[in-house]
Structure formats: structure tokens, C-alpha cells
Design a protein around this motif. Sequence first.
Motif, PDB file in Angstrom:
ATOM      1  N   ASN A 165       1.004  -1.169  -0.023  1.00 39.34           N
ATOM      2  CA  ASN A 165       0.012  -0.023   0.102  1.00 39.34           C
ATOM      3  C   ASN A 165       0.838   1.211  -0.057  1.00 39.34           C
ATOM      4  OD1 ASN A 165      -2.408   1.467   0.105  1.00 39.34           O
ATOM      5  ND2 ASN A 165      -2.413   1.473   2.415  1.00 39.34           N
ATOM      6  N   SER A 166       0.208   2.261  -0.303  1.00 34.27           N
ATOM      7  CA  SER A 166       1.211   3.527  -0.049  1.00 34.27           C
ATOM      8  C   SER A 166       0.482   4.498   1.063  1.00 34.27           C
ATOM      9  CB  SER A 166       1.164   4.617  -1.359  1.00 34.27           C
ATOM     10  OG  SER A 166       1.966   5.469  -1.087  1.00 34.27           O
ATOM     11  N   LEU A 167       0.941   5.335   1.911  1.00 39.04           N
ATOM     12  CA  LEU A 167       0.454   6.163   2.994  1.00 39.04           C
ATOM     13  C   LEU A 167       0.557   7.354   2.374  1.00 39.04           C
ATOM     14  CD1 LEU A 167       1.308   4.580   6.266  1.00 39.04           C
ATOM     15  CD2 LEU A 167      -0.811   4.190   4.926  1.00 39.04           C
ATOM     16  N   GLY A 168       1.282   7.694   1.239  1.00 37.20           N
ATOM     17  CA  GLY A 168       1.631   8.877   0.760  1.00 37.20           C
ATOM     18  C   GLY A 168       2.558   9.592   1.736  1.00 37.20           C
ATOM     19  N   ASN A 169       2.325  11.205   1.687  1.00 34.14           N
ATOM     20  CA  ASN A 169       3.541  11.813   2.673  1.00 34.14           C
ATOM     21  C   ASN A 169       2.577  11.936   3.677  1.00 34.14           C
ATOM     22  OD1 ASN A 169       1.870  14.124   1.658  1.00 34.14           O
ATOM     23  ND2 ASN A 169       3.248  14.566   0.040  1.00 34.14           N
ATOM     24  N   HIS A 170       2.958  12.836   4.665  1.00 34.28           N
ATOM     25  CA  HIS A 170       2.284  13.286   5.924  1.00 34.28           C
ATOM     26  C   HIS A 170       1.258  14.406   5.390  1.00 34.28           C
ATOM     27  CE1 HIS A 170       4.986  11.040   8.592  1.00 34.28           C
ATOM     28  NE2 HIS A 170       5.717  11.166   7.663  1.00 34.28           N
ATOM     29  N   GLN A 171       1.362  14.923   4.664  1.00 35.75           N
ATOM     30  CA  GLN A 171       0.221  15.891   4.090  1.00 35.75           C
ATOM     31  C   GLN A 171      -1.104  15.116   3.790  1.00 35.75           C
ATOM     32  OE1 GLN A 171       0.094  19.127   4.761  1.00 35.75           O
ATOM     33  NE2 GLN A 171      -1.919  19.456   3.798  1.00 35.75           N
ATOM     34  N   LEU A 206      -8.488   2.432  12.850  1.00 36.94           N
ATOM     35  CA  LEU A 206      -9.707   1.769  12.306  1.00 36.94           C
ATOM     36  C   LEU A 206      -9.716   0.929  11.208  1.00 36.94           C
ATOM     37  CD1 LEU A 206     -12.371   4.854  12.907  1.00 36.94           C
ATOM     38  CD2 LEU A 206     -12.119   2.596  14.326  1.00 36.94           C
ATOM     39  N   LEU A 207      -8.898   1.147  10.329  1.00 43.50           N
ATOM     40  CA  LEU A 207      -8.781   0.295   9.119  1.00 43.50           C
ATOM     41  C   LEU A 207      -8.133  -1.006   9.291  1.00 43.50           C
ATOM     42  CD1 LEU A 207      -7.501   2.848   6.361  1.00 43.50           C
ATOM     43  CD2 LEU A 207      -9.912   2.063   6.916  1.00 43.50           C
ATOM     44  N   ASP A 208      -7.179  -1.346  10.523  1.00 42.01           N
ATOM     45  CA  ASP A 208      -6.912  -2.768  10.624  1.00 42.01           C
ATOM     46  C   ASP A 208      -7.484  -3.179  11.952  1.00 42.01           C
ATOM     47  OD1 ASP A 208      -3.382  -1.291  11.422  1.00 42.01           O
ATOM     48  OD2 ASP A 208      -5.521  -1.399  12.527  1.00 42.01           O
ATOM     49  N   SER A 209      -8.749  -2.716  12.186  1.00 45.90           N
ATOM     50  CA  SER A 209      -9.704  -3.241  12.969  1.00 45.90           C
ATOM     51  C   SER A 209     -10.222  -4.496  12.605  1.00 45.90           C
ATOM     52  CB  SER A 209     -10.883  -2.539  13.406  1.00 45.90           C
ATOM     53  OG  SER A 209     -12.065  -3.261  14.162  1.00 45.90           O
ATOM     54  N   LYS A 210     -10.258  -5.816  13.638  1.00 39.47           N
ATOM     55  CA  LYS A 210     -10.473  -7.120  13.092  1.00 39.47           C
ATOM     56  C   LYS A 210     -12.150  -7.278  13.568  1.00 39.47           C
ATOM     57  CE  LYS A 210      -6.280  -8.341  12.043  1.00 39.47           C
ATOM     58  NZ  LYS A 210      -5.223  -7.841  12.773  1.00 39.47           N
ATOM     59  N   SER A 223     -10.499   4.933   0.172  1.00 38.34           N
ATOM     60  CA  SER A 223      -9.219   4.455  -0.129  1.00 38.34           C
ATOM     61  C   SER A 223      -8.209   5.462   0.005  1.00 38.34           C
ATOM     62  CB  SER A 223      -9.044   3.616  -1.429  1.00 38.34           C
ATOM     63  OG  SER A 223      -8.000   3.398  -1.702  1.00 38.34           O
ATOM     64  N   ILE A 224      -7.162   5.292   0.599  1.00 40.51           N
ATOM     65  CA  ILE A 224      -6.365   6.368   0.768  1.00 40.51           C
ATOM     66  C   ILE A 224      -5.520   6.705  -0.909  1.00 40.51           C
ATOM     67  CG2 ILE A 224      -4.164   4.826   1.227  1.00 40.51           C
ATOM     68  CD1 ILE A 224      -3.193   6.976   3.240  1.00 40.51           C
ATOM     69  N   LEU A 225      -5.466   5.449  -1.620  1.00 37.41           N
ATOM     70  CA  LEU A 225      -5.079   5.643  -2.765  1.00 37.41           C
ATOM     71  C   LEU A 225      -5.604   6.802  -3.631  1.00 37.41           C
ATOM     72  CD1 LEU A 225      -4.476   1.950  -3.520  1.00 37.41           C
ATOM     73  CD2 LEU A 225      -2.686   3.492  -2.806  1.00 37.41           C
ATOM     74  N   LYS A 255      -5.960  -0.882   2.882  1.00 35.07           N
ATOM     75  CA  LYS A 255      -6.389  -0.657   4.388  1.00 35.07           C
ATOM     76  C   LYS A 255      -5.062  -0.866   5.028  1.00 35.07           C
ATOM     77  CE  LYS A 255     -11.035  -0.949   3.991  1.00 35.07           C
ATOM     78  NZ  LYS A 255     -11.024  -1.178   2.442  1.00 35.07           N
ATOM     79  N   LEU A 256      -3.812  -1.103   4.407  1.00 37.55           N
ATOM     80  CA  LEU A 256      -2.615  -1.486   5.146  1.00 37.55           C
ATOM     81  C   LEU A 256      -1.874  -0.339   5.621  1.00 37.55           C
ATOM     82  CD1 LEU A 256      -0.930  -4.118   5.963  1.00 37.55           C
ATOM     83  CD2 LEU A 256       0.311  -3.487   3.839  1.00 37.55           C
ATOM     84  N   VAL A 257      -2.565  -0.042   6.738  1.00 37.23           N
ATOM     85  CA  VAL A 257      -1.932   1.406   7.330  1.00 37.23           C
ATOM     86  C   VAL A 257      -0.699   0.981   8.254  1.00 37.23           C
ATOM     87  CG1 VAL A 257      -3.889   2.831   7.076  1.00 37.23           C
ATOM     88  CG2 VAL A 257      -3.575   1.409   9.243  1.00 37.23           C
ATOM     89  N   ARG A 258      -0.479   0.165   8.852  1.00 40.25           N
ATOM     90  CA  ARG A 258       0.460  -0.646   9.820  1.00 40.25           C
ATOM     91  C   ARG A 258       0.486   0.222  11.165  1.00 40.25           C
ATOM     92  NH1 ARG A 258       2.964  -3.967  10.015  1.00 40.25           N
ATOM     93  NH2 ARG A 258       5.246  -3.033  10.308  1.00 40.25           N
ATOM     94  N   GLY A 259       0.860  -0.111  12.063  1.00 40.28           N
ATOM     95  CA  GLY A 259       0.326   0.184  13.419  1.00 40.28           C
ATOM     96  C   GLY A 259       1.395   1.623  14.003  1.00 40.28           C
ATOM     97  N   LEU A 260       2.609   1.755  13.207  1.00 37.75           N
ATOM     98  CA  LEU A 260       3.276   2.881  13.798  1.00 37.75           C
ATOM     99  C   LEU A 260       3.148   4.105  13.130  1.00 37.75           C
ATOM    100  CD1 LEU A 260       6.164   0.546  14.396  1.00 37.75           C
ATOM    101  CD2 LEU A 260       4.160   0.913  15.837  1.00 37.75           C
TER     102      LEU A 260
END
Length: 428
Positions: A165-171, A206-210, A223-225, A255-260
Motif C-alpha cells: 500500500n502507499s500512505l503517501g506523505n504526511h500531508q 480503524l482500518l486494521d480493526s478485526k 481508499s487512501i490511494l 487498508k494496510l496502514v501499519r501500526g506505527l
Amino acid sequence: MSQIQAVRGTKDILAPDIDLWRIVENISSNLLDLANYKEIRIPIFENSNLYTKSLGQVTDVVQKEMYNFTDRGKRELTLRPEGTAGVARAFIENKLYAHNLPQRVWYCGPMFRYERPQSGRQRQFHQLGLECIGSSDPRVDVEIIVLALDILQSLHITNLELEINSLGNHQVRKIYREVLYNYFSQYKEELDSEAKIRLETNPLRLLDSKDPKLTNLLKEAPSILNYLDQTSSENFQLVCNYLDSISINYVVNPKLVRGLDYYNNTTFEIKSKTLGAQDTICGGGRYDTLIESLGGPPIPAVGWAMGMERLLLSIPDSTFSLSKSLDCYLITIGEEAQTYSLKLVYQLRKLNLKIDFSLTKSNLSKQIKKASQLQALTCLIIGEEELKNQTILCKWLESREQEVINMSEISIIADKIKVYKENVSLNI
Ligand code: ATP
Ligand code: MG
């Protein structure tokens, strides 16, 4: 007195499992060496603010999972929950940026998180990780993904799935955060109390909620994309193109945002379909602003970490034959022979033989039985007769054949064992 037990969520690693750990460590360190990654060993505890600053205040790790303690000098310390923050600190502190960039490093060691223990989840667990610091070239993102897959495949782990996935930049994340907040706010009544807190503090989580109740809401979530800026989008396209160019299969999971908190642009996970609920073996991504945020120069970086326990659980049984056997078991009878045993053990070890020796005075047949239990190839026996003749009685335990060898010619034993082992491996 009641027995003292290991702390919940920690495990002793015993033989023969330890042999598998060593095989994994050897195979992976060889592959990392070929890719020009250098090992780095950093402390197991750091100042707590290293983690609160880098991982993010409202992450599960910082809020719920850290082992924090105050030492006698009243320092606030934390047992490391992960490796990247420590590596980044070491990179800055040792001014590694003054050398050739990128710097490629790997580590392997224990990490600590206060979590509910279950299969593939411990409180002290181990991670193998790497970081490539000093390049924003998306080829590095792909190179490290390939390296992770290569390590896993060299360990015969199959059924792997790569998600990217890509989370883009901080903006981008800031804008997307707002979008997600607005989206989930419409369904507030469907959120449980934990999800409500996530919505207010870190809606991306919330996206990685099970939670199964959220499945449909998550399916429809924006979608972030669709929010990537041009540079991030081109970057992500390049990562996909490079993966295609070397025929690596992957699934794009928006939805792969990773925890950190420190990630930006590429994030990825490698899952094993043979593991149960805890199916992610490897997770990683880019963290281009972490070094600067910890007081270093603005240097981009990317890395991953694998859970060793999950990795070991994924290796198919009997992939590696773990050497259980001994080359020689030495039995000496009588005091003079016993004294001589120490010298002989030393000499045989110098010949590269794996040797153990009897410390009991029980009768010969019992001692030979012990040698069989230890899966020794040979039993070397020295009694009064042998001492007088300066010989050793060498008994091959499998064939029960025996031969007499001069003490001055013990290298014959090593030669014969070598030939025996070569024949055995040819027959497999
Ligand atoms: P999870 O969602 O399973 O908690 P995570 O996102 O917290 O994983 P990372 O911080 O990305 O995990 O760590 C990388 C890898 O380390 C994980 O994919 C997993 O294999 C392993 N790992 C993380 N926490 C644990 C743990 N408590 N016990 C064993 N392995 C772990
Ligand atoms: Mg976790």
C-alpha cells in the motif's frame, strides 16, 4: 516453596528447537550479507521518549504494550518494543550519515510488548529486521521486499502473500485522516467504545480493526490511494512496476496502514496462509522523516521486521534435518583411563569430532546403552587392557562392528567417521 516460573508470554528455547533457530539465523545472515547489509547490535533498552516520539503517542504499542520502568538513577526507560527507532537513534548518534549512504543494516534479537500471549504472539519475542537508510529510490523498497521473500523461501516457507500500500506523505495522511474521520463519524452508533476512541485519536487505526461488526463499514471506507498526491502516486506506481518487472505477485491493500506513526509512502506485509490468526510474518515500509524527527539530518529510509517465532512456525516440519547425533562417546574404565579421557576428548575435539564422555562408573553395557541413546556413531572404550596396549576399542554402534586403533593414530577415527557420514548423505 512454590516453584518460580518463567514470566507469562516468555519462552525458553531449548534443543532441538535451538538448532532450527541457528539454521534460520545462518541462512538469513548469509543472504543479508550477499545484499551488503551489515549487522548492527543496539541496546535492548532505551530512553522511553525515543519510542513515544517515534512510534506515535496514540499507537497500541505506546499506549498499551510498552515495558516501561524507572531505573535507580530515576531514568525513564523502556525495553525495546521494536528495532527501527533504536537503529535510527544509533544512526544519528554515531553519525553514520557522514559515511557512504545508503547505510544498510540488519539486526536480530528480542523485543518486548505487553500483549495477550497466544500462538505467534509473545511478550518477549524476536525480530529479524533490516533498514536501508539514505535513499528514497523506490527500487530499494522493492529490493528489501525481494530480500524478505528470498529469506522466507530459502527456509521453504510457501503460501506467502505480499500486500502493499502507499500512505503517501504526511500531508496526504492529514487529509485522508480527515476524510476517514468524516466517513466513520456518520456511523458512530455502530462503533464500540474502543473504535470510538480510535476515531477521535487515530482514525487510520480503524482500518486494521478485526471487529466483524465493522467489516461492511470498512469495505465501503474511502481508499487512501484516491488521495495520494502526484509524487506519492508516481512513487507507488514505480514500486508496482518494479515488482511486476521481476514477476513478484502482490495484492494492493489500501487498508494496510501499519501500526506505527512513522511510516509514509510504501508499506507492506508478508503473510503466511498456513498461520492462523497471527498470520503476518513480516511488516515494513518507508519512514522518510523519522531520522529528522529524532534530531538527525533529513534522510529517507525504508525497512522491515520479521517475527522469528511466526517465521519458525511457518517452516514445514522436517524441512531441515537437525543433527541429533554425536560422533563419539568415550567410555573409560579405571582411574588411569579416566585421567587419560580428558586428554583424548581434547584431541578428538581438535580433529573436529563431536564428542561426549561418560562420567559414571556403571557397567559397560549400561554405558554403551547410554551411547546409543545419545545417538553416537561410535563408542570409544578404554579399559585396563587398552591402556596396557596403548589402544582404543572403537565400536560402531549401528553395525556393532568393532576395531582396535592405536592411541597414536586417533586421526584414523576422524577419517572413518568422515567417510561414514559422506556415505550416509549419499544414500539419502
Ligand atoms: P500484529 O498486528 O500481529 O500485532 P504488528 O503490526 O504489531 O503485528 P510489527 O510491529 O509490524 O507487528 O512487527 C513486525 C512483525 O513482528 C510482525 O509481523 C510479527 O511477525 C512480529 N510480532 C509483532 N508482535 C509480536 C508478538 N507480540 N509476538 C510475536 N511476534 C510479534
Ligand atoms: Mg501488534
